[in-house]
Design an enzyme around this catalytic site. Structure first.
Site, PDB file in Angstrom:
ATOM      1  N   ASN A  50       0.828  -1.207   0.000  1.00  0.00           N
ATOM      2  CA  ASN A  50       0.000   0.000   0.000  1.00  0.00           C
ATOM      3  C   ASN A  50       0.863   1.258   0.000  1.00  0.00           C
ATOM      4  OD1 ASN A  50      -2.341  -1.500   0.068  1.00  0.00           O
ATOM      5  ND2 ASN A  50      -2.734  -1.193   2.244  1.00  0.00           N
ATOM      6  N   HIS A 439     -14.775   3.187 -15.400  1.00  0.00           N
ATOM      7  CA  HIS A 439     -14.630   2.410 -14.173  1.00  0.00           C
ATOM      8  C   HIS A 439     -15.883   1.595 -13.871  1.00  0.00           C
ATOM      9  CE1 HIS A 439     -14.057   2.085  -9.638  1.00  0.00           C
ATOM     10  NE2 HIS A 439     -12.933   1.604 -10.108  1.00  0.00           N
ATOM     11  N   TYR A 472     -11.850  -9.833  -2.422  1.00  0.00           N
ATOM     12  CA  TYR A 472     -12.534  -8.550  -2.328  1.00  0.00           C
ATOM     13  C   TYR A 472     -14.001  -8.796  -2.012  1.00  0.00           C
ATOM     14  CZ  TYR A 472      -8.657  -6.081  -4.719  1.00  0.00           C
ATOM     15  OH  TYR A 472      -7.445  -5.544  -5.065  1.00  0.00           O
ATOM     16  N   HIS A 596     -14.870  -3.703  -0.567  1.00  0.00           N
ATOM     17  CA  HIS A 596     -14.810  -3.022  -1.860  1.00  0.00           C
ATOM     18  C   HIS A 596     -16.184  -2.615  -2.381  1.00  0.00           C
ATOM     19  CE1 HIS A 596     -13.674  -2.811  -6.279  1.00  0.00           C
ATOM     20  NE2 HIS A 596     -12.717  -2.100  -5.717  1.00  0.00           N
TER      21      HIS A 596
END
Length: 716
Positions: A50, A439, A472, A596
């Site tokens: 990260n 997206h 996720y 997510h």
């Protein structure tokens, strides 16, 4: 009471520092002494990965602003220079915590369990002899030492690659001469080198750089080595496409990928045993100030330890893996299209299997009644079965359109390769609207059914990636409702052609509609509350940083509307401010799966509206990306998501941290060390129960009931 105005900069948190707080919450999982040690190592490696991306993107972007003398300010009024100063202070302190956790807690726990890293000084002679043979046979031929300084150009080291810096003793004829060299690690070599087994219950390993340091004299015959130190550099990754200037997006993305290899260095990580002479030499060559240099008490590149977290034979040091369950509402025995035509399907991954999503594309590819497939692809896996199915569909003569987003950061190269494979198979590949990153997550199947042409849709909060779907937490929604089909076709026409975007029936699309719809929904709750009706807003997003959306929530809370938020990462909203946001609660969950999903709920006076979305509440998502906001029409699906949100937004849950007005995150569970199930564990248990119920129902309907054997009667 002081009158509060939304122009007050103290009502907001800085985006970058809020992200660092999020990484700190991830670190808490690594620091938990009750967790299995390899699970802790995994979370520690995640914090390293990260932080790598944060420096490449966010710090890299700030440095570009500083170089351009920008005095622009963020939501809190901080300039780029002021933000960078605060980031460096936090990041240095965080690295200290990372290595303290690794060296003093995690590695001792792993060593006690039989997984041990050996330092050069700890190696017995037998291991040194083994490593020398390995070095001479397999490593030395691949190494290429590069001299630096004395006018020589500094080598173009790869971003985030491991290197060894070598300081050679002065030449006898030039006593004050300083000679330096760099030994880059070849890409094909593993950072972790395992040693011969001495005991069946122990696995020992060394790191690549330690082996090089042990035998460095073989790289510089005849020279005396003064020191060898491992280091790593981070390059600026915030290089974007100039959409207006680029004639071809594909060519421009290739240019960006090439430029990243030699972009400015923005961070140096180096072992703290480095001498001041060596450190200054590297700083000068890399043009770095002291704040950009991180002196580490352990091996640079903590993310590399992820390679150890799935070793066979050490399963007891990990958390028990979760196997996604078959959803009770997705009986696919008669095919995915039959299942969707019977009822809308809601799936929550990874608690429920991603298989139906994959099957939708695979069945469509083989089904002779399917006429067309349209899909958006943002991040896919390396050997994606969905890409393979799309190729097969095109080869089967179907009209297949794939919008492949080339600007998915750090997945650009994979997407370029995937786009080429699709084109070679006959798929019509497009790259979306110039200037906007696509997206959204949508798949549209056009099929000839017995009663005419029907459109089948899949909407999601996550990517078409079967690998990330196991780690996720995301939501999938399947439907063949006609109004959704009309909107889906209009959406693809808008982003693949030149059609004018008309009003949707059900969906909303960014950058033209989502912001307006959300503000209308928030204002609607304010109006209903003022009219005496019950009001409630529950929102689950990954990030909340857009000022207009934050201000709308402030206005709602000030009017008396209860606002319950679950924000995984960045949150620039300050809850608990008396008279303004004391009606707002913010919870963040960090657990085994990456949260997510984006789920939104508005009470609407007892007529609830629930949405899923691909968009976070960030300015970039609402104004500069193509996103979708999808209302959930099915009553059962809507009730399930509301029930999940009630759990997600609860301030009393294991693994849930609550944001306070001072910016601190606290676990408000009375006994956080108690063996209470976390939210994610509860969802796992629920999915397991649903699968068991599904199996029972299947046996009841499709299998004959076999009565128990009768007892023999005694003769009387």
């Amino acid at each position: 009471m002081k009158q509060l105005h939304l122009s007050d900069k103290h009502l907001y948190f800085n985006r970058e520092l809020s992200w660092l707080d999020f990484n700190g919450r991830v670190f808490e999982e690594a620091a938990d002494p009750q967790a299995p040690p390899l699970e802790r190592l995994k979370f520690l490696a995640i914090t390293g990965s990260n932080l790598d991306e944060f420096f490449m993107v966010r710090v890299g972007g700030l440095k570009l602003l500083i170089q351009s003398n920008s005095q622009s300010t963020d939501i809190t009024g901080a300039t780029p220079a002021k933000q960078l100063m605060a980031i460096n202070e936090r990041a240095h302190a965080f690295c200290t915590r990372q290595y303290q956790c690794l060296l003093e807690s995690i590695e001792p726990a792993l060593a006690a369990a039989g997984l041990r890293r050996l330092r050069p000084q700890d190696l017995p002679e037998s291991d040194r002899s083994h490593l020398q043979g390995l070095f001479e046979r397999d490593i030395l031929p691949l190494l290429s030492p590069i001299a630096i300084a004395n006018g020589a150009a500094f080598p173009p080291l790869r971003n985030l690659s491991m290197n060894v810096a070598v300081r050679l003793a002065p030449h006898p004829e030039i006593p004050r001469s300083m000679r330096y060299a760099v030994v880059p690690m070849p890409q094909m070599l593993s950072r972790v080198i395992f040693l011969p087994e001495l005991r069946p219950d122990e696995l020992r390993y060394v790191l690549w750089e330690d082996v090089v340091k042990l035998f460095a004299e073989q790289l510089f015959p005849g020279a005396n080595i003064a020191e060898c130190v491992a280091f790593r550099i981070t390059r600026n990754g915030d290089l974007t496409v100039e959409d207006d200037a680029a004639e071809e997006l594909l060519d421009d993305m290739k240019r960006v990928l090439k430029a990243r290899r030699t972009s400015d260095c923005i961070r140096l990580e180096i072992e703290d045993c480095a001498s001041k002479k060596l450190l200054r030499a590297l700083q000068q060559e890399l043009t770095l100030d002291d704040d950009s240099c991180f002196l580490l008490p352990g091996p640079p590149g903590i993310a590399a330890f992820m390679a150890l977290t799935d070793l066979s034979g050490f399963e007891e040091l990990c958390r028990k893996p979760w196997k996604p369950r078959q959803a009770a509402g997705a009986d696919l025995r008669k095919g995915i299209f039959k299942a969707i035509s019977r009822k809308d399907i809601l799936l929550v991954h990874p608690y429920e299997s991603f298989e139906p999503v994959q099957r939708l594309v695979e069945e469509a590819a083989a089904d002779p009644d399917v006429l067309a497939i349209k899909i958006t692809l943002y991040r896919t896996s390396k050997n994606s079965p969905i890409l393979a199915a799309l190729c097969q569909a095109a080869q089967n003569g179907k009209n297949v359109t794939a919008l492949v987003e080339l600007k998915a950061r750090f997945d650009e190269e994979r997407n370029i390769i995937g786009a080429r494979e699709l084109q070679d198979a006959g798929v019509q590949v497009l790259h979306g609207i110039r200037g906007f990153k696509t997206h959204s997550k949508i798949c549209l199947i056009v099929r000839r059914d017995s009663d005419g042409i029907r459109r089948y849709m899949h909407f999601s909060t996550g990517n078409y990636n079967e690998i990330t779907a196991r780690i996720y937490s995301d939501v999938s929604y399947f439907t063949c409702a006609p109004e959704y089909g009309q909107d889906a076709s209009a959406f693809f026409n808008a982003i693949t052609g030149y059609s004018t975007l008309r009003q949707f029936h059900k969906l909303d699309m960014a950058p033209v509609g989502i912001r307006t719809r959300l503000l209308d929904m928030i204002n609607g709750e304010i109006s209903r509350h003022q009219a005496g009706q019950k009001s409630l807003i529950m929102i689950k997003v990954n990030s909340l940083s857009d000022k207009d959306m934050i201000d709308a929530l402030y206005r709602a809370a000030k009017a008396g509307v209860r606002v319950m938020l679950n924000v995984r990462g960045i949150c620039c909203l300050r809850p608990g401010v008396p008279g303004l946001s004391d009606n707002i609660s913010v919870v963040s969950i960090v657990d085994r799966f990456l949260e997510h999903a984006r789920i939104l709920y508005f009470h609407r006076g007892g007529k609830p509206q629930v949405f899923i979305s691909s968009a976070d509440w960030m300015t970039r998502n609402l104004d500069r990306r193509v996103e979708l906001l999808v209302p959930i029409a099915d009553d059962d699906a809507r009730k399930r998501l509301i029930s999940m949100l009630e759990i997600y937004c609860s301030t009393q849950q294991h693994k849930g941290r609550v944001l306070n007005a001072d910016g601190s995150w606290k676990c408000h569970v009375s006994n956080p060390t108690a063996k209470t199930p976390s939210t994610q564990d509860a969802f796992c248990a629920e999915a397991q129960e649903d699968e068991q119920l599904l199996e029972q129902n299947r046996r009841t309907v499709f299998e004959p009931v076999v009565p128990p054997p009768r007892k023999k009667r005694k003769k009387g």
